[in-house]
Design an enzyme around this catalytic site. Structure first.
Site, PDB file in Angstrom:
ATOM      1  CG  HIS A 454      -1.927   1.077   1.206  1.00  0.00           C
ATOM      2  ND1 HIS A 454      -2.258   1.659   2.383  1.00  0.00           N
ATOM      3  CD2 HIS A 454      -2.401   1.604   0.080  1.00  0.00           C
ATOM      4  CE1 HIS A 454      -3.019   2.671   2.088  1.00  0.00           C
ATOM      5  NE2 HIS A 454      -3.193   2.675   0.768  1.00  0.00           N
ATOM      6  CD  GLU A 466      -0.561   1.137   5.749  1.00  0.00           C
ATOM      7  OE1 GLU A 466      -0.973   1.187   7.078  1.00  0.00           O
ATOM      8  OE2 GLU A 466      -1.587   1.023   4.888  1.00  0.00           O
TER       9      GLU A 466
HETATM   10  P1  NAD Z   1      -6.761   5.632 -11.151  1.00  0.00           P
HETATM   11  O1  NAD Z   1      -8.261   5.676 -11.600  1.00  0.00           O
HETATM   12  O2  NAD Z   1      -5.995   6.766 -11.198  1.00  0.00           O
HETATM   13  O3  NAD Z   1      -6.058   4.673 -12.016  1.00  0.00           O
HETATM   14  C1  NAD Z   1      -6.505   3.301 -12.219  1.00  0.00           C
HETATM   15  C2  NAD Z   1      -6.078   2.728 -13.757  1.00  0.00           C
HETATM   16  O4  NAD Z   1      -6.460   1.532 -14.036  1.00  0.00           O
HETATM   17  C3  NAD Z   1      -6.677   3.607 -14.777  1.00  0.00           C
HETATM   18  O5  NAD Z   1      -5.506   4.287 -15.714  1.00  0.00           O
HETATM   19  C4  NAD Z   1      -7.301   2.729 -15.599  1.00  0.00           C
HETATM   20  O6  NAD Z   1      -7.417   2.911 -16.835  1.00  0.00           O
HETATM   21  C5  NAD Z   1      -6.659   1.401 -15.254  1.00  0.00           C
HETATM   22  N1  NAD Z   1      -7.453   0.267 -15.453  1.00  0.00           N
HETATM   23  C6  NAD Z   1      -8.726   0.026 -15.466  1.00  0.00           C
HETATM   24  N2  NAD Z   1      -9.011  -1.088 -15.526  1.00  0.00           N
HETATM   25  C7  NAD Z   1      -8.077  -1.968 -15.788  1.00  0.00           C
HETATM   26  C8  NAD Z   1      -7.815  -3.121 -16.342  1.00  0.00           C
HETATM   27  N3  NAD Z   1      -8.646  -4.045 -16.405  1.00  0.00           N
HETATM   28  N4  NAD Z   1      -6.514  -3.671 -16.435  1.00  0.00           N
HETATM   29  C9  NAD Z   1      -5.342  -2.573 -16.312  1.00  0.00           C
HETATM   30  N5  NAD Z   1      -5.703  -1.478 -15.916  1.00  0.00           N
HETATM   31  C10 NAD Z   1      -6.913  -1.009 -15.730  1.00  0.00           C
HETATM   32  O7  NAD Z   1      -6.654   4.990  -9.688  1.00  0.00           O
HETATM   33  P2  NAD Z   1      -5.580   5.093  -8.639  1.00  0.00           P
HETATM   34  O8  NAD Z   1      -5.681   6.226  -7.633  1.00  0.00           O
HETATM   35  O9  NAD Z   1      -4.270   5.249  -9.308  1.00  0.00           O
HETATM   36  O10 NAD Z   1      -5.823   3.999  -7.598  1.00  0.00           O
HETATM   37  C11 NAD Z   1      -5.476   2.819  -8.239  1.00  0.00           C
HETATM   38  C12 NAD Z   1      -5.552   1.627  -6.943  1.00  0.00           C
HETATM   39  O11 NAD Z   1      -4.478   2.338  -5.810  1.00  0.00           O
HETATM   40  C13 NAD Z   1      -6.697   1.637  -6.112  1.00  0.00           C
HETATM   41  O12 NAD Z   1      -6.683   0.300  -5.609  1.00  0.00           O
HETATM   42  C14 NAD Z   1      -6.541   2.742  -4.996  1.00  0.00           C
HETATM   43  O13 NAD Z   1      -7.453   2.261  -3.829  1.00  0.00           O
HETATM   44  C15 NAD Z   1      -5.134   2.523  -4.731  1.00  0.00           C
HETATM   45  N6  NAD Z   1      -4.807   3.750  -3.776  1.00  0.00           N
HETATM   46  C16 NAD Z   1      -4.978   5.177  -4.338  1.00  0.00           C
HETATM   47  C17 NAD Z   1      -4.455   6.000  -3.595  1.00  0.00           C
HETATM   48  C18 NAD Z   1      -4.586   7.470  -4.120  1.00  0.00           C
HETATM   49  O14 NAD Z   1      -4.364   8.413  -3.245  1.00  0.00           O
HETATM   50  N7  NAD Z   1      -5.094   7.468  -5.522  1.00  0.00           N
HETATM   51  C19 NAD Z   1      -3.574   5.937  -2.504  1.00  0.00           C
HETATM   52  C20 NAD Z   1      -3.353   4.498  -2.179  1.00  0.00           C
HETATM   53  C21 NAD Z   1      -3.693   3.467  -3.071  1.00  0.00           C
END
Ligand code: NAD
Length: 694
Positions: A454, A466
């Protein structure tokens, strides 16, 4: 990051001809055929030289020998690959409580550095890698400084609640523009090679192979310190210093309030009162440093330094990872991929869309340039980062990290697909921030090789990761993941799967309480201000806007569903904002309107917040932290404090939430929670774990 140029101690020794090296404990001294003496600092153990008391005592003996038989030139170098010298040995600062004893030790140290400066032969410090704190002060006492390309200089003492204490305050402000010197000391920001040259910290920048020629060129020069600039002379005048000091005070107060961070303010006082008067400034520096070292702030910040070291140790060892495949190139995937490529990993980056891949590569170039990489290093890092829309890299990667949208069914599908295509010995990790791992692990047949990584947003700035375990994760998987996090220069905090894991479990009640206070009609800017006055780097509502209200909502709902502890419902106004697409900084409006990356807060409203506002915001974090300890989400209080500080910026001068609770008094905190529970509801009921904290 620019790697320090390989130290050439071996070559130096070869070039020096027949003279025997004399040992002075942590120093070696050797005179070459040209009459140049090379003093090589080779501190005991570890990869870095520190200016411990022993190093200074040994230097004193070495100076006796140099004074008895003056060379044409004395060169100071380090034998460590990593750099010239880091600051003082911080373990010697721990638990300091006797100001007089500290003062006496400092005087001895100053005596040695003064002798180096007063030598009748010219002196030069040849710096590769870093010269920080006491290491920088040692270099400043020399007549000349040569930087090997890639070297950097800095005074990070403010981060420990201190200012330079071995002559740096007056030597740097005499050498360069005093306002630039003060900025370096007040902010702790370092000057990399080019800047160090522009500021006048070093005279020459050379490649390692030209060090000898550069040293020989100096051998004929008289041992004059560089002339003081016009600016330095202007600031010898008290009115000029007063004016500049008042501006510095305002800027410093905004970033590091005196009530929490006395050191930078003490430094401004020191310079304002004594700038230009070296003797007075030296005396005042010693007294001020000794006083600061015994403050709670400095001792807690020193604690934070060691907490960081503790997390770093989790990251030692071999990860066996060379190739990382990132699945999802959005906000998180792009940053994780960039950081891995910069740190030397081969990265393939997949996504269902092409656009995020192109953006990710551009983003990586920006991160690399912010990290002071040279053009060649940026090129190499970008070469290692390969957009891979078809996902070929999945088959060969040692580690696959999933960072797709936070949808449980999508993640389960992706994890099963990864397992089917990845090598049988590859580790599979998810960056989920709110889904419990036991649920996701059931989608992976070989769940022993699956765990959570994480990361926090932005990954390039927030060091904590994490490393999330679940029932089936094997020890080997977890230790490889810890080592991987260490290898990308991040800090691994091992935690057990739990709603919100550790950090979001602790942070969410703080954000929710602020949202409830808005619901009660309190002014958002005033709420943020109350938390900032406590020492949080950013108020909770600004944090919520930064993280994204949609993400906060998601995490809060998931905690509410999965925890037995009462978690308040997210107020309707916040749900409405998310529904109308006002998600925070990323959409330009959330709780605040955002312009050029800044929330437009305006002035906090006139009517003050209720007296219990600060406790209402802060104590729920402590209560959740105690719950996490009781539930063994994390192994011990130090790891907990470290993780919360490095992920959220929790008032570092308090030493972490549990440490703060102990310093304030567990009895007092529990009583305050009970009082809040009576006034505002059972969500404040003290956790059972307080009994064990004592
Ligand atoms: P985001 O929406 O910015 O990015 C997600 C990406 O995944 C997009 O580019 C999308 O096109 C792609 N995607 C969608 N379906 C897909 C598939 N089947 N195969 C491959 N790629 C695919 O989201 P994010 O903010 O980067 O979050 C991603 C993960 O990280 C989530 O699980 C979120 O909970 C976690 N996270 C986010 C944050 C934050 O602050 N944004 C912090 C820690 C963890």
């Amino acid at each position: 990051m620019t790697k320090p140029v390989l130290n050439v101690l071996g070559e130096i020794e070869l070039e020096l001809g027949s003279g025997e090296a004399r040992s002075f404990g942590t120093w070696r001294l050797r005179r070459d055929d040209a009459g140049i003496a090379w003093a090589i600092l080779d501190g005991k153990g570890g990869g870095a030289n520190t200016l411990s008391q022993a190093v200074l005592e040994d230097l004193s003996k070495l100076l006796d020998a140099v004074e008895a038989d003056l060379p044409k030139l004395l060169v100071l170098r380090s034998s460590k690959l990593s750099g010239f010298a880091a600051g003082a040995d911080i373990s010697e600062f721990r638990d300091a409580s006797d100001e007089a004893a500290v003062t006496a030790r400092l005087r001895e140290g100053h005596g040695v550095i003064d002798r180096l400066e007063a030598l009748s032969c010219p002196t030069v410090a040849v710096v590769h890698g870093y010269a920080l704190g006491g290491g920088f002060e040692l270099a400043l006492a020399c007549d000349h400084r040569i930087a090997v390309a890639g070297a950097w200089f800095g005074f990070p003492e403010v981060r420990l609640g201190l200012h330079p204490g071995l002559g740096g305050t007056f030597r740097l402000s005499e050498l360069i523009d005093p306002t630039e010197a003060m900025t370096m000391m007040l902010t702790g920001k370092s000057a990399h090679t080019r800047k160090a040259k522009a500021l006048g910290i070093v005279e020459t920048v050379v490649e390692e192979r030209h060090v000898r020629a550069a040293v020989e060129a100096l051998a004929g020069k008289p041992g004059e310190a560089s002339g003081r600039g016009l600016k330095a002379a202007i600031f010898d005048l008290e009115p000029a210093r007063k004016l500049a000091a008042s501006r510095m005070r305002t800027q410093t107060e905004a970033k590091a309030p005196q009530a929490h961070y006395p050191a930078p303010h003490a430094l401004i006082d020191l310079w304002e009162s004594h700038g230009g008067d070296r003797k007075a400034m030296q005396e005042a520096e010693i007294r001020s440093f000794a006083r600061l070292l015994t403050t709670k702030t400095a001792q807690n910040l020193i604690r934070v330094f060691f907490l960081r070291e503790g997390l770093k140790k989790n990251g030692a060892g071999e990860s066996g990872v060379d190739h990382v495949h990132m699945l999802g190139a959005g906000t998180m995937g792009a940053e994780i991929a960039a950081v891995c490529a910069i740190k030397g990993f081969r990265v393939t980056l997949g996504d269902v869309k092409l656009e995020p891949l192109a953006k990710a590569v551009k983003h990586a170039a920006r991160i690399a340039s912010d990290a002071h990489l040279t053009d060649i290093e940026i090129r190499d890092a970008l070469d290692r980062l390969m957009p891979d829309p078809k996902g070929y890299g999945l088959r060969t990667a040692d580690l696959v990290i999933e960072a797709a949208p936070e949808k449980p069914e999508l993640k389960r599908e992706l994890l099963a697909m990864i397992e089917a295509r990845a090598r049988p010995d590859a580790i599979i990790a998810t960056n989920t921030s709110s889904l419990e791992l036991d649920g996701l692990a059931s989608a992976v047949r070989t769940a022993g090789r699956f765990a959570g990584l994480h990361f926090f947003n932005p990954v390039s700035k927030l060091d904590l990761v994490e490393v999330v375990s679940h029932e089936k994760a094997t020890k080997k998987t977890l230790s490889r993941l810890n080592a991987f996090v260490g290898a990308i220069d991040h800090l691994p905090a091992p935690v057990r799967t739990y709603p919100g894991f550790l950090v979001n479990r602790v942070l969410t009640p703080y954000l929710l309480e602020a949202a409830l206070m808005v619901d009660e009609g309190h002014d958002p800017a005033a709420i943020d201000h109350a938390a900032e006055r406590f020492g949080m780097p950013m108020g909770p509502l600004e944090v919520a806007d930064q993280v994204g209200l949609d993400i906060c909502l998601h995490v809060a709902d998931s905690l509410r569903e999965n925890l037995s502890t009462p978690i308040p419902d997210v107020p309707d106004w916040m749900r409405a904002r998310v529904e109308s697409g006002k998600l925070g900084a990323k959409t330009g409006e959330g709780i605040y309107r955002w312009e050029e990356g800044k929330p437009q807060k305006g002035k906090p409203a006139e009517h003050p917040l209720p007296e219990d506002a600060q406790d209402r915001l802060i104590l729920p974090m402590l209560n959740a932290a105690v719950e996490c300890l009781r539930k063994d989400v994390v192994a011990d209080a130090d790891t907990l404090d470290a993780a919360v500080i490095f992920a959220t910026g929790f008032a570092p001068f308090c030493g972490g939430p549990i440490h703060y609770a102990r310093e304030r008094g567990v009895v007092d905190v529990v009583a305050a929670l009970k009082e809040l529970a009576t006034r505002h509801g059972p969500r404040f009921a003290p956790d059972d774990g307080w009994k064990d904290l004592g």
